[in-house]
Scaffold this motif. Structure first.
Motif, PDB file in Angstrom:
ATOM      1  N   ASN A   1      -9.464 -21.154   0.723  1.00 20.13           N
ATOM      2  CA  ASN A   1     -10.222 -20.055   0.117  1.00 20.13           C
ATOM      3  C   ASN A   1      -9.689 -18.702   0.582  1.00 20.13           C
ATOM      4  OD1 ASN A   1     -11.888 -21.822  -1.264  1.00 20.13           O
ATOM      5  ND2 ASN A   1     -13.424 -21.894   0.341  1.00 20.13           N
ATOM      6  N   ASN A   2      -9.393 -18.615   1.897  1.00 25.83           N
ATOM      7  CA  ASN A   2      -8.852 -17.359   2.419  1.00 25.83           C
ATOM      8  C   ASN A   2      -7.491 -17.045   1.804  1.00 25.83           C
ATOM      9  OD1 ASN A   2     -11.101 -17.007   4.053  1.00 25.83           O
ATOM     10  ND2 ASN A   2     -10.169 -17.994   5.824  1.00 25.83           N
TER      11      ASN A   2
ATOM     12  N   ASN B   1      -6.480 -18.001  -1.142  1.00 28.65           N
ATOM     13  CA  ASN B   1      -6.695 -17.553  -2.516  1.00 28.65           C
ATOM     14  C   ASN B   1      -7.050 -16.067  -2.547  1.00 28.65           C
ATOM     15  OD1 ASN B   1      -6.182 -20.055  -3.636  1.00 28.65           O
ATOM     16  ND2 ASN B   1      -8.302 -20.723  -3.530  1.00 28.65           N
ATOM     17  N   ASP B   2      -7.930 -15.656  -1.592  1.00 28.81           N
ATOM     18  CA  ASP B   2      -8.259 -14.231  -1.504  1.00 28.81           C
ATOM     19  C   ASP B   2      -7.014 -13.410  -1.191  1.00 28.81           C
ATOM     20  OD1 ASP B   2     -11.600 -14.486  -0.021  1.00 28.81           O
ATOM     21  OD2 ASP B   2     -10.828 -14.964  -1.987  1.00 28.81           O
ATOM     22  N   ASP B   3      -6.167 -13.940  -0.265  1.00 25.46           N
ATOM     23  CA  ASP B   3      -4.937 -13.220   0.081  1.00 25.46           C
ATOM     24  C   ASP B   3      -4.045 -13.048  -1.132  1.00 25.46           C
ATOM     25  OD1 ASP B   3      -4.567 -14.692   3.408  1.00 25.46           O
ATOM     26  OD2 ASP B   3      -5.848 -13.098   2.648  1.00 25.46           O
TER      27      ASP B   3
ATOM     28  N   ARG C   1      -4.952 -12.851  -4.296  1.00 25.26           N
ATOM     29  CA  ARG C   1      -5.502 -11.844  -5.204  1.00 25.26           C
ATOM     30  C   ARG C   1      -5.273 -10.439  -4.642  1.00 25.26           C
ATOM     31  NH1 ARG C   1      -8.862 -12.553  -9.583  1.00 25.26           N
ATOM     32  NH2 ARG C   1      -8.523 -10.752 -10.905  1.00 25.26           N
ATOM     33  N   VAL C   2      -5.471 -10.297  -3.343  1.00 27.01           N
ATOM     34  CA  VAL C   2      -5.255  -8.992  -2.703  1.00 27.01           C
ATOM     35  C   VAL C   2      -3.788  -8.573  -2.841  1.00 27.01           C
ATOM     36  CG1 VAL C   2      -5.226  -7.799  -0.476  1.00 27.01           C
ATOM     37  CG2 VAL C   2      -7.188  -9.198  -1.119  1.00 27.01           C
TER      38      VAL C   2
ATOM     39  N   SER D   1     -13.477  -5.356  -4.915  1.00 24.39           N
ATOM     40  CA  SER D   1     -14.555  -5.725  -5.830  1.00 24.39           C
ATOM     41  C   SER D   1     -13.973  -5.959  -7.212  1.00 24.39           C
ATOM     42  CB  SER D   1     -15.611  -4.611  -5.878  1.00 24.39           C
ATOM     43  OG  SER D   1     -16.176  -4.400  -4.607  1.00 24.39           O
TER      44      SER D   1
ATOM     45  N   LYS E   1     -15.504 -10.988  -8.184  1.00 26.46           N
ATOM     46  CA  LYS E   1     -16.300 -11.220  -6.984  1.00 26.46           C
ATOM     47  C   LYS E   1     -15.703 -10.354  -5.887  1.00 26.46           C
ATOM     48  CE  LYS E   1     -13.733 -14.998  -4.839  1.00 26.46           C
ATOM     49  NZ  LYS E   1     -13.833 -16.313  -4.201  1.00 26.46           N
TER      50      LYS E   1
ATOM     51  N   TYR F   1     -13.580  -9.784  -2.793  1.00 24.83           N
ATOM     52  CA  TYR F   1     -12.484 -10.386  -2.037  1.00 24.83           C
ATOM     53  C   TYR F   1     -12.306  -9.597  -0.734  1.00 24.83           C
ATOM     54  CZ  TYR F   1     -11.155 -12.842  -6.308  1.00 24.83           C
ATOM     55  OH  TYR F   1     -11.146 -13.644  -7.414  1.00 24.83           O
TER      56      TYR F   1
END
Length: 488
Positions: free
Chosen positions: A39-40, A42-44, A46-47, A100, A103, A105
């Motif tokens: 999950n982290n 995936n956030d990375d 997107r960032v 934002s 969701k 991130y």
């Protein structure tokens, strides 16, 4: 002997419970840790994507600024205000640590990235304030030109620092992946160590104690019969245990399969909803272009036509007015083409075959490539989702053939059998290497286009096949199973 049996059973149960508990804890902990890490990551991702887009947005704003000051019309239809707001907002979110979007991130930043953001802030503020000054209608031409000089002076530093930030984000994300690999190795080693300890301190003592029991039972006939009876009972219990384990394993496999099917169904529903939203947005935007901007441009054309009938002071003004009329006509034609590409009205009025025929003709006219269409000649209609999905697949395949294939001929074919519909788009271009159904060594746009076609085919319960080899052309085929319930 009964006391000895009970002692062995208690010891065996205790050790088994301890060993299985440790293994279960290691397994569950590993799964939870890996899930959290994924999950982290995936956030990375997107960032990292948003940070990379910041660089593109700044260059796009600079281009629009230069064209605006130079008085050159731009083909970029995006609003300068919306681009500037998006660029500023994403920068603030990256700097503050929360992105934002659909969701929230979390932007995980190290001390070095914090330092980079503080270092880039002066360049960003200088460029941003210059963009605001240029966008202000009250600013004079000299003020705008001075602001443009500030932008051109600060932009190389800003772009270089944004590159450093993106590469740093990527390096830290890669380091977290390596950390996950090390944790997986540690969990695997811990599991193997647990199994080794289980064999050393459970099975080995049990075997030793069982050997002593057998030796004692061999001293008397009664003890031997009792031992045989206990052995038969143990064998029966072992068989029951094996059957239980088999049933448990089958139940676990069934549960896992149900979970996978449920997740796949959820992904399908989300994809269908997303595509439906996109199609609805395309319909709305096409209507707004046609009924709003198109009507206004037509009115402008009529007014210009009336003015054109009047007399002009000199020939130069008349020629300029004719150029203006031609420009208005070009804008009207472009608006109609954009509206048609978003959602062709002929698709709802005359069906898929007529729309594909028109698509082939327009593609051939705009690209200079020979595009042929072969249909069934039938006036039977398919359901609206099927027609829209097949049209979008054909549109994407033709677009890929025009942009990447260097083809001289593209064949578009629609076949309709009793319960199947087959769409084929085939070109004689340079082709590409296909690896596991994906384009190898190709651009992101082509890969995304292929993924979009596969998603649409899957949502229509169809099969999409891509056949291509270097210098052998490319063939895209979609086969759908549809009920034999059409309407005219």
């Amino acid at each position: 002997m009964n006391q000895l049996d009970q002692q062995v059973a208690r010891r065996l149960t205790r050790f088994y419970v301890i060993a299985l508990t440790v293994i279960a804890l290691l397994t569950v902990s590993g799964l939870l840790f890996i899930k959290q890490t994924i999950n982290n990551l995936n956030d990375d991702g997107r960032v990292l994507n948003v940070a990379g887009r910041q660089r593109m947005l700044s260059q796009r704003l600079t281009k629009l600024t230069v064209l605006h000051i130079a008085g050159i019309p731009s083909a970029d239809k995006a609003s300068f205000d919306s681009l500037l707001v998006a660029w500023s907002r994403r920068h603030a979110q990256l700097r503050n640590g929360v992105l934002s979007m659909e969701k929230a991130y979390v932007v995980r930043k190290s001390d070095s990235i914090e330092v980079m953001f503080r270092r880039i802030e002066p360049s960003f503020q200088a460029i941003y304030e210059s963009f605001v000054r240029i966008n202000d209608a009250r600013s004079s031409l000299a003020q705008k030109q001075n602001a443009l000089q500030v932008i051109l002076r600060e932009e190389p530093s800003y772009l270089q620092q944004m590159d450093d930030i993106v590469f740093r984000f990527d390096a830290e994300s890669f380091a977290r992946v390596k950390y996950l690999e090390r944790i997986e190795w540690l969990l695997g080693a811990a599991t193997l160590l647990t199994l080794f300890i289980e064999g050393l301190f459970i099975f080995r003592p049990v075997v030793k104690r069982t050997r002593n029991v057998v030796r004692r039972l061999a001293e008397s006939e009664d003890a031997l019969r009792l031992a045989n009876s206990q052995l038969a009972k143990a064998n029966l219990e072992l068989e029951i245990t094996n059957r239980t384990l088999v049933d448990t394993r089958q139940e676990l496999l069934r549960t896992t399969e149900e979970k996978y099917q449920l997740q796949r169904a959820e992904d399908t529903v989300r994809s269908a909803a997303l595509l439906e939203g996109q199609e609805e947005e395309r319909r709305r935007f096409a209507r707004e272009l046609h009924d709003g901007i198109g009507q206004m441009l037509t009115g402008l054309k009529l007014q210009a036509g009336k003015l054109k009938k009047g007399e002009f002071p000199d020939e130069k003004q008349r020629l300029r007015f004719e150029e203006l009329c031609n420009t208005i006509q070009d804008i009207i034609q472009t608006t109609r083409q954009i509206s048609h590409n978003l959602m062709p009205s002929v698709l709802g009025d005359f069906g898929l075959e007529a729309t594909l025929q028109l698509l082939a003709e327009q593609t051939a006219q705009s690209s200079g490539i020979a595009v042929t269409f072969e249909g069934t000649g039938s006036d039977k209609r398919l359901s609206a989702p099927v027609e829209i999905g097949l049209y979008r697949i054909a549109q994407e395949a033709l677009n890929n053939a025009v942009k990447y294939a260097d083809a001289q001929l593209v064949r578009l074919k629609l076949q309709r059998m009793k319960s199947t519909v087959t769409l084929v788009v085939e070109d004689d271009g340079k082709g590409f290497s296909v690896l596991n159904g994906t384009a190898k060594d190709k651009s992101v746009s082509l890969t995304n286009g292929l993924d979009n076609m596969r998603t649409r085919a899957r949502l229509l319960n169809g099969d999409l096949t891509i056949t291509s080899k270097p210098k052998k052309g490319t063939k895209v085929m979609v086969k759908l199973h549809v009920p034999d319930s059409t309407h005219n």
